[in-house]
Design a protein around this motif. Structure first.
Motif, PDB file in Angstrom:
ATOM      1  N   SER A  53      -7.124  -3.114   2.633  1.00  0.00           N
ATOM      2  CA  SER A  53      -7.962  -4.082   1.927  1.00  0.00           C
ATOM      3  C   SER A  53      -9.415  -3.981   2.374  1.00  0.00           C
ATOM      4  O   SER A  53     -10.336  -4.009   1.553  1.00  0.00           O
ATOM      5  N   SER A  54      -9.626  -3.831   3.680  1.00  0.00           N
ATOM      6  CA  SER A  54     -10.980  -3.777   4.212  1.00  0.00           C
ATOM      7  C   SER A  54     -11.757  -2.581   3.678  1.00  0.00           C
ATOM      8  O   SER A  54     -12.958  -2.692   3.375  1.00  0.00           O
ATOM      9  N   PHE A  55     -11.084  -1.435   3.539  1.00  0.00           N
ATOM     10  CA  PHE A  55     -11.758  -0.225   3.076  1.00  0.00           C
ATOM     11  C   PHE A  55     -11.594   0.001   1.571  1.00  0.00           C
ATOM     12  O   PHE A  55     -12.095   0.998   1.035  1.00  0.00           O
ATOM     13  N   GLY A  56     -10.881  -0.896   0.906  1.00  0.00           N
ATOM     14  CA  GLY A  56     -10.741  -0.807  -0.533  1.00  0.00           C
ATOM     15  C   GLY A  56      -9.949   0.392  -1.006  1.00  0.00           C
ATOM     16  O   GLY A  56     -10.291   1.013  -2.017  1.00  0.00           O
ATOM     17  N   VAL A  57      -8.872   0.734  -0.294  1.00  0.00           N
ATOM     18  CA  VAL A  57      -8.033   1.862  -0.686  1.00  0.00           C
ATOM     19  C   VAL A  57      -6.624   1.374  -0.995  1.00  0.00           C
ATOM     20  O   VAL A  57      -6.198   0.322  -0.521  1.00  0.00           O
ATOM     21  N   ASP A  58      -5.907   2.146  -1.805  1.00  0.00           N
ATOM     22  CA  ASP A  58      -4.534   1.771  -2.124  1.00  0.00           C
ATOM     23  C   ASP A  58      -3.518   2.725  -1.512  1.00  0.00           C
ATOM     24  O   ASP A  58      -2.335   2.683  -1.831  1.00  0.00           O
TER      25      ASP A  58
ATOM     26  N   THR B  99       0.824  -1.195   0.000  1.00  0.00           N
ATOM     27  CA  THR B  99       0.000   0.000   0.000  1.00  0.00           C
ATOM     28  C   THR B  99       0.867   1.258   0.000  1.00  0.00           C
ATOM     29  O   THR B  99       1.883   1.315   0.695  1.00  0.00           O
ATOM     30  N   THR B 100       0.475   2.258  -0.772  1.00  0.00           N
ATOM     31  CA  THR B 100       1.178   3.537  -0.751  1.00  0.00           C
ATOM     32  C   THR B 100       0.982   4.196   0.610  1.00  0.00           C
ATOM     33  O   THR B 100      -0.125   4.206   1.153  1.00  0.00           O
TER      34      THR B 100
END
Length: 343
Positions: free
Chosen positions: A308-313, A2-3
């Protein structure tokens, strides 16, 4: 991976002057820059003994000048406190000086107590709640004023061209910030990038992000929803040390949530001498559960789980690790450790 990015409130410890706190944050920013973090944002808070982030544009200028590649921005500018033209001029000038490195995060909370909010808003042209209720209008005004072509303003029946800066070739990237579904709806309606203050509230994040994504309307600024997660983090070589370093900030948040007078952030050893009631300990434990606190491997795994849970990168870390007695006042080695151990 993740960034990773950084949020900085420029905390002031009991052993620091304001200047010490700022110099420590400049070092933290240099570390983040060298480690490849994506962006470095500073908050806006006023009249708080433990927070030196009172003026984001000034801090952004210092941080951008002390770093080489990292994006620098506000997390955020509390727009009801300021005239939109003033903010437009400040950030247009920053963008002109540091092209393609400036983010403009915008919020509508006061960032302070009501008396200080009154003092701030008196200078912004009003002392009532009108500044808050007109927030959507102010957002539109601000974005229009920063346009490189300028904006036409009607005064006494004539149109006058208004430019935030004389010869801009670009504009800072705008973000709408919030800790309620209000900002999620507004960001979706206006087609703006959006960030929910998960590091502050820890509740309602999923609902706000889903609302934003489901209602997003494409705009000239953004074709698809764009958001990331903010989280408090204290990371050390051991779980025990990470928890010790998190305690001063947890106690500061306890005071804030309990409506108690705020003080400069305690050192670790000072915080450990505090005795808490059962209900206070329960609140501290509940806050800690929502933070990333631990040794590097577990902390990294927790960050990836949250992303992953919040769908962010992208995840923006607020490095809350406190300092031990004897730490050089103009430094913040524990906050730097948090960034290094997660990079």
């Amino acid at each position: 991976m993740t960034t990773l990015s950084v949020l900085d409130l420029v905390p002031v410890r009991s052993d620091q002057t304001t200047g010490d706190a700022v110099r420590a944050s400049l070092d933290v920013a240099r570390v983040a820059d060298g480690l490849g973090y994506e962006r470095y944002w500073v908050a806006e808070h006023h009249n708080m003994p433990a927070v030196a982030a009172t003026n984001p544009p000034v801090l952004i200028a210092m941080i951008a000048g002390a770093t080489e590649r990292i994006r620098v921005g506000s997390g955020g500018m509390m727009l009801p406190n300021h005239a939109p033209l003033v903010v437009a001029e400040q950030f247009a000038l920053l963008e002109a000086t540091y092209p393609d490195r400036i983010d403009l995060g915008i919020g509508r909370a006061p960032g302070t107590d009501q008396v200080t909010a009154w003092a701030l808003r008196h200078g912004a042209g009003g002392v009532s709640d009108e500044n808050v209720t007109r927030f959507p209008e102010y957002v539109d005004d601000l974005l229009a004023m920063m346009d490189t072509a300028g904006v036409g303003v009607r005064v006494q029946g004539r149109t006058h061209t208004l430019n935030a800066t004389p010869s801009a070739i670009g504009v800072p990237t705008p973000w709408l910030l919030g800790s309620s579904d209000y900002s999620a709806r507004l960001a979706a309606e206006k087609g703006l990038p959006y960030v929910f203050a998960h590091h502050f509230s820890g509740q309602g994040t999923r609902e706000a992000i889903e609302l934003y994504r489901s209602r997003f309307q494409p705009s000239d600024l953004l074709e698809a929803p764009r958001t990331f997660l903010t989280v408090n983090a204290s990371v050390a070589e051991s779980d025990e040390e990470a928890r010790r370093r998190a305690l001063p900030q947890l106690l500061t948040m306890l005071a804030l949530r309990s409506g108690r007078p705020l003080h400069a952030q305690e050192l670790v050893e000072e915080a450990e001498k505090r005795e808490l009631r059962a209900d206070e300990q329960q609140l501290v434990d509940a806050m800690a559960e929502r933070w990333v606190i631990g040794a590097p491997d577990a902390a990294r795994a927790r960050l990836e789980e949250l992303a992953s849970s919040f769908g962010v990168d992208e995840v923006m870390l607020n490095p809350v690790a406190g300092a031990h007695v004897g730490t050089e006042p103009a430094t913040s080695p524990a906050r730097e450790d948090t960034l290094r151990l997660l990079a």
